[in-house]
Design a protein around this motif. Sequence first.
Motif, PDB file in Angstrom:
ATOM      1  N   LYS A 220       0.354  -1.115   0.369  1.00 49.84           N
ATOM      2  CA  LYS A 220       0.259  -0.304  -0.193  1.00 49.84           C
ATOM      3  C   LYS A 220       1.362   0.974   0.035  1.00 49.84           C
ATOM      4  O   LYS A 220       0.776   2.161  -0.536  1.00 49.84           O
ATOM      5  CB  LYS A 220      -1.216  -0.017   0.871  1.00 49.84           C
ATOM      6  N   GLN A 221       2.045   1.126   0.547  1.00 45.26           N
ATOM      7  CA  GLN A 221       2.853   2.490   0.920  1.00 45.26           C
ATOM      8  C   GLN A 221       3.656   2.545  -0.194  1.00 45.26           C
ATOM      9  O   GLN A 221       3.680   3.606  -0.798  1.00 45.26           O
ATOM     10  CB  GLN A 221       3.868   1.916   1.777  1.00 45.26           C
ATOM     11  N   PHE A 222       4.042   1.692  -1.625  1.00 41.62           N
ATOM     12  CA  PHE A 222       4.441   1.480  -3.222  1.00 41.62           C
ATOM     13  C   PHE A 222       3.062   2.344  -3.821  1.00 41.62           C
ATOM     14  O   PHE A 222       4.194   2.838  -4.713  1.00 41.62           O
ATOM     15  CB  PHE A 222       4.961   0.173  -3.454  1.00 41.62           C
ATOM     16  N   ARG A 223       2.115   2.030  -3.396  1.00 38.22           N
ATOM     17  CA  ARG A 223       1.379   2.085  -4.503  1.00 38.22           C
ATOM     18  C   ARG A 223       0.966   2.944  -4.339  1.00 38.22           C
ATOM     19  O   ARG A 223       0.358   4.474  -5.296  1.00 38.22           O
ATOM     20  CB  ARG A 223       0.104   1.352  -4.066  1.00 38.22           C
ATOM     21  N   ASP A 224       0.474   4.052  -3.092  1.00 36.30           N
ATOM     22  CA  ASP A 224       0.552   5.285  -2.344  1.00 36.30           C
ATOM     23  C   ASP A 224       1.697   6.758  -2.881  1.00 36.30           C
ATOM     24  O   ASP A 224       1.415   7.091  -2.245  1.00 36.30           O
ATOM     25  CB  ASP A 224       0.357   5.914  -1.160  1.00 36.30           C
ATOM     26  N   LYS A 225       2.720   5.764  -3.399  1.00 31.39           N
ATOM     27  CA  LYS A 225       4.229   6.165  -3.421  1.00 31.39           C
ATOM     28  C   LYS A 225       4.761   6.925  -3.108  1.00 31.39           C
ATOM     29  O   LYS A 225       5.299   8.717  -2.818  1.00 31.39           O
ATOM     30  CB  LYS A 225       3.526   7.508  -4.847  1.00 31.39           C
ATOM     31  N   LYS A 226       5.122   6.419  -1.615  1.00 24.07           N
ATOM     32  CA  LYS A 226       5.508   6.920  -0.365  1.00 24.07           C
ATOM     33  C   LYS A 226       6.603   6.524  -0.788  1.00 24.07           C
ATOM     34  O   LYS A 226       7.913   6.234   0.558  1.00 24.07           O
ATOM     35  CB  LYS A 226       5.183   6.689   1.076  1.00 24.07           C
ATOM     36  N   ALA A 227       7.226   5.034  -1.734  1.00 31.38           N
ATOM     37  CA  ALA A 227       8.979   4.943  -2.158  1.00 31.38           C
ATOM     38  C   ALA A 227       8.788   4.782  -3.270  1.00 31.38           C
ATOM     39  O   ALA A 227       7.644   5.023  -4.454  1.00 31.38           O
ATOM     40  CB  ALA A 227       8.491   3.327  -1.536  1.00 31.38           C
ATOM     41  N   ASP A 228      10.371   5.390  -3.794  1.00 29.96           N
ATOM     42  CA  ASP A 228      10.350   5.051  -5.164  1.00 29.96           C
ATOM     43  C   ASP A 228      11.159   3.641  -6.185  1.00 29.96           C
ATOM     44  O   ASP A 228      11.147   3.717  -6.818  1.00 29.96           O
ATOM     45  CB  ASP A 228      11.834   5.773  -5.331  1.00 29.96           C
ATOM     46  N   VAL A 229      11.645   3.250  -4.770  1.00 31.22           N
ATOM     47  CA  VAL A 229      11.991   1.675  -4.829  1.00 31.22           C
ATOM     48  C   VAL A 229      11.306   0.237  -4.259  1.00 31.22           C
ATOM     49  O   VAL A 229      10.949   1.135  -3.155  1.00 31.22           O
ATOM     50  CB  VAL A 229      13.741   1.458  -5.428  1.00 31.22           C
ATOM     51  N   LEU A 230      10.622  -0.384  -4.829  1.00 33.01           N
ATOM     52  CA  LEU A 230      10.556  -1.912  -4.060  1.00 33.01           C
ATOM     53  C   LEU A 230      11.247  -3.117  -4.232  1.00 33.01           C
ATOM     54  O   LEU A 230      11.634  -3.292  -5.623  1.00 33.01           O
ATOM     55  CB  LEU A 230       9.039  -2.230  -4.919  1.00 33.01           C
ATOM     56  N   LEU A 231      12.246  -2.972  -3.302  1.00 34.87           N
ATOM     57  CA  LEU A 231      12.955  -4.218  -3.529  1.00 34.87           C
ATOM     58  C   LEU A 231      12.976  -5.672  -3.015  1.00 34.87           C
ATOM     59  O   LEU A 231      12.603  -5.167  -1.769  1.00 34.87           O
ATOM     60  CB  LEU A 231      14.566  -3.409  -2.549  1.00 34.87           C
ATOM     61  N   GLY A 232      13.469  -6.180  -3.732  1.00 36.14           N
ATOM     62  CA  GLY A 232      12.513  -7.899  -2.475  1.00 36.14           C
ATOM     63  C   GLY A 232      13.155  -9.196  -3.441  1.00 36.14           C
ATOM     64  O   GLY A 232      13.899  -8.884  -4.760  1.00 36.14           O
ATOM     65  N   THR A 233      12.817  -9.950  -2.973  1.00 34.47           N
ATOM     66  CA  THR A 233      13.037 -10.980  -3.052  1.00 34.47           C
ATOM     67  C   THR A 233      11.978 -11.915  -4.625  1.00 34.47           C
ATOM     68  O   THR A 233      11.749 -11.079  -4.897  1.00 34.47           O
ATOM     69  CB  THR A 233      13.009 -12.636  -2.068  1.00 34.47           C
ATOM     70  N   GLN A 234      11.546 -12.794  -4.570  1.00 33.45           N
ATOM     71  CA  GLN A 234      10.655 -13.527  -5.299  1.00 33.45           C
ATOM     72  C   GLN A 234       9.214 -12.867  -5.698  1.00 33.45           C
ATOM     73  O   GLN A 234       8.385 -13.189  -6.199  1.00 33.45           O
ATOM     74  CB  GLN A 234      10.605 -14.841  -5.671  1.00 33.45           C
ATOM     75  N   MET A 235       9.341 -12.817  -4.240  1.00 34.77           N
ATOM     76  CA  MET A 235       7.662 -11.877  -3.984  1.00 34.77           C
ATOM     77  C   MET A 235       7.671 -10.521  -4.374  1.00 34.77           C
ATOM     78  O   MET A 235       6.116 -10.159  -4.767  1.00 34.77           O
ATOM     79  CB  MET A 235       7.037 -11.766  -2.556  1.00 34.77           C
ATOM     80  N   VAL A 236       8.553  -9.874  -5.809  1.00 38.59           N
ATOM     81  CA  VAL A 236       8.047  -8.630  -6.332  1.00 38.59           C
ATOM     82  C   VAL A 236       7.947  -9.505  -7.167  1.00 38.59           C
ATOM     83  O   VAL A 236       7.681  -8.380  -8.245  1.00 38.59           O
ATOM     84  CB  VAL A 236       8.906  -7.310  -5.894  1.00 38.59           C
TER      85      VAL A 236
END
Length: 841
Positions: A623-639
């Motif tokens: 939700k934070q990422f969708r609301d543009k509260k972050a520039d990068v989503l970093l992760g393992t397979q789940m992304v």
Amino acid sequence: MEMARVIVDVPSKDTDRPFDYLIPERLRPWVEVGSRVGVPFGHRTLQGFVVSLHPRPEMDYAKMKPIQEVLDFAPPLSPELIQLSEWMKERYACRQITVLQSMLPTALKGKAERYITLGNPEENDKPDDSLFVFPSENDKEQAILAFVKQRGEVTLDQVNRAFPEDADLVKALLSRGLLREYQQIKDKMQKKTLKAVELAVDVSEAKEALASFPAKAQRQREVLEYLIDMESFLPIAMKEVLSTLGVTAGTVKALADKGYIRVEDMEVFRDPYKGRDFKPTVPLVLTQEQQHVYNRIVQKLDERQHGVFLLHGVTGSGKTEIYLQTIQRCLEQDRQSIVLVPEISLTPQMVERFKGRFGDLVAVMHSRLSAGERYDEWRKIHEGRASVVVGARSAVFAPFDRLGLIIMDEEHETSYKQEETPKYHARDVATRRAAETGAVVILGSATPSLESYHAARSQSQEGFAPELLEMPTRALGNRLPEVEVVDMREELKDGNRSMFSRPLHEAISTRLERGEQTVLLLNRRGHSTFVMCRSCGYVAGCPECDISLTYHQKSNNLRCHYCGYAEQSPEVCPECGSEHIRFFGTGTQRVEEELAKLFPGIRVIRMDVDTTTEKGSHEKLLKQFRDKKADVLLGTQMVAKGLDFPDVTLVGVITADSALNLPDFRAAEKTFQLLTQVAGRAGRHQLPGEVVIQSYTPEHYSIIHASGHDYLTFVKDELKHRKALHYPPYCRLILVTLSHEQLPLLVRVSENYASELKGRADRRGWFGSLDRFSADALDILGPVASPIPRLKNRYRFQCMIKWRGTMDAVSLVRQVAEELQDSVRDTSLQISIDVDPQMLM
């Protein structure tokens, strides 16, 4: 008196068969196929499952024991699921009770409790309890008897805790008949209840009563007036009455004593999505491609015929809309649907799509729910209040009785194969269940597994030949993203020692300037892969497993990702005392640090196993990422799977080849699938997408074809390798893993197993190389040490059985394993049989 055949809850070879029990007359209306029952077994009472019913046998049945109790009003398992369990037992070489238990939520895995009540019940009906004296010898015995009498019934554990030094006295009272012991099956989870209040009289009578209330009963009057006003909402939670009116429980009790209201326990369903508003959606207009696919599937649904479809659609081609509209058709036919998604893809976004279209008809089942929530969602399905189930692999056992459709999204995912017994694959179970019920199966993927694709293309694989449906273009008409592969060896030669190549660094900078978002994939959690001494070469390893420890910076410890062992990170080398001990490899924590150094002020959300342990953490982070509260989503397979964000225009893969070097014949396929899936997260809406893949082996065919979104050429190349080496889909596999604490014994037993298996296969004319032209052929590789030769202080050896044809190789493998275990008579020896394995470690 009828007879029931019951599988008892003892997972051993000797009890892996039905036992006969009489059905007492009082229980006859309640005992059905699929019922859970409490039955005497030896000196114990055990839970069991009724697998068939028979008329009373024409024989002396005086020795047959009766069923003691039925545990549910309605059987938790249908006859169809009982039949499915019998098939799974044979298919996956496991015990039937283990399969039956896996079909139920944990809450229903009952256990026998020992209860104690007073003996001599006629003595307990004396009119004056105050004058009653128990016929016992001393004060302590009197105290034990009084303790039990006061509570009516107690568990043996409660008696032992209350009288810890008087076990002998309790035994004596039991032997003299003053106390009586019996066993009863109790579930792990009970229904959740709370005190609720409702009117005990009709509204007109309650209104009349108000006039007769004395002035001092003003608070009681307020409660009654409130309940009259709330009549259409009754019953109402007692705590709500107390908090709204500010009255005490005593006021409510006084009204109940006068007979105007009732206070009762009311069941409350634990809803994991309570309070969430899902925005309703309507069916979209289908593209020409989608319409063709939809028509073909619906034709089978309308004809009520079993059919299996492999839906090969590129990322963004609109597979989910096909799922939603075929489910709608199923609901219109008053039939039910199961939607399987990999656990890692079961994101709030996925749930939202189905809840938004079908509302309260949807039940959700996955591991991030509490045991109570899972139990209540299961009951919602069992009681017919849900017609659509969205869940991970175990949702394939949803207790539906009018099943019309099973959808399996991302069908290539290895998480559909269970790694614990029963080691079933949800795809095979879904296909079998649908065949028994006349349902339709949709297997959807942008990168179907080679086994499924080959079966669809050749139509030759026995029992599994799905019809292939293709959707090669995106639903919105936008192009697949451009992919650039960066050779990290060249970056190193040019002096770039950063984990980010220059093209990826530049692409991230551009996105930050434009206010667009980036997804970065690294297939590894933790800070660094391993810790090594540069002086002597020492690598920190797990003392209980033959595997290196992973460094986690937040806790400053080294952790084994197999057994959970952890230790503090060393300051100096434990072997040589050198201070030159360094962290090697790259983990998600380290990438996060590097991003912060290279791009000051960058906002990063890290998603991996370490950051998503708390309940609701996935939803919160996304939700934070969708609301543009972050520039990068970093992760393992789940992304890599199932996420759809309109502002994501860049996907970066830090190390594309991390899985290519694993000892797994599917390594190239898994790499191709992961890269294709994560690339599909970019440019899914109006903005064009770009993908940067960093690799040390850019010439590998899986990376070349993934960069060109070229599934068909990859399949062609990969099938050549599989055919030459006799791997699926050109044969089937069984992996037998033997483990023991003593290595010499394990080596001897493993060799005996392989030798006996070869001998028996040879005598049947099966054994020999798969190169030969005979229809039935079987080959055995090993025994050899497993790729991870020691786990949790147990050494591990494995044999790989390759076979093709109609022979019953599974039964032969199981039979030899059971006979070997009997002959060795060593309870520490463990033999695991994995049919059609996905993990070879």
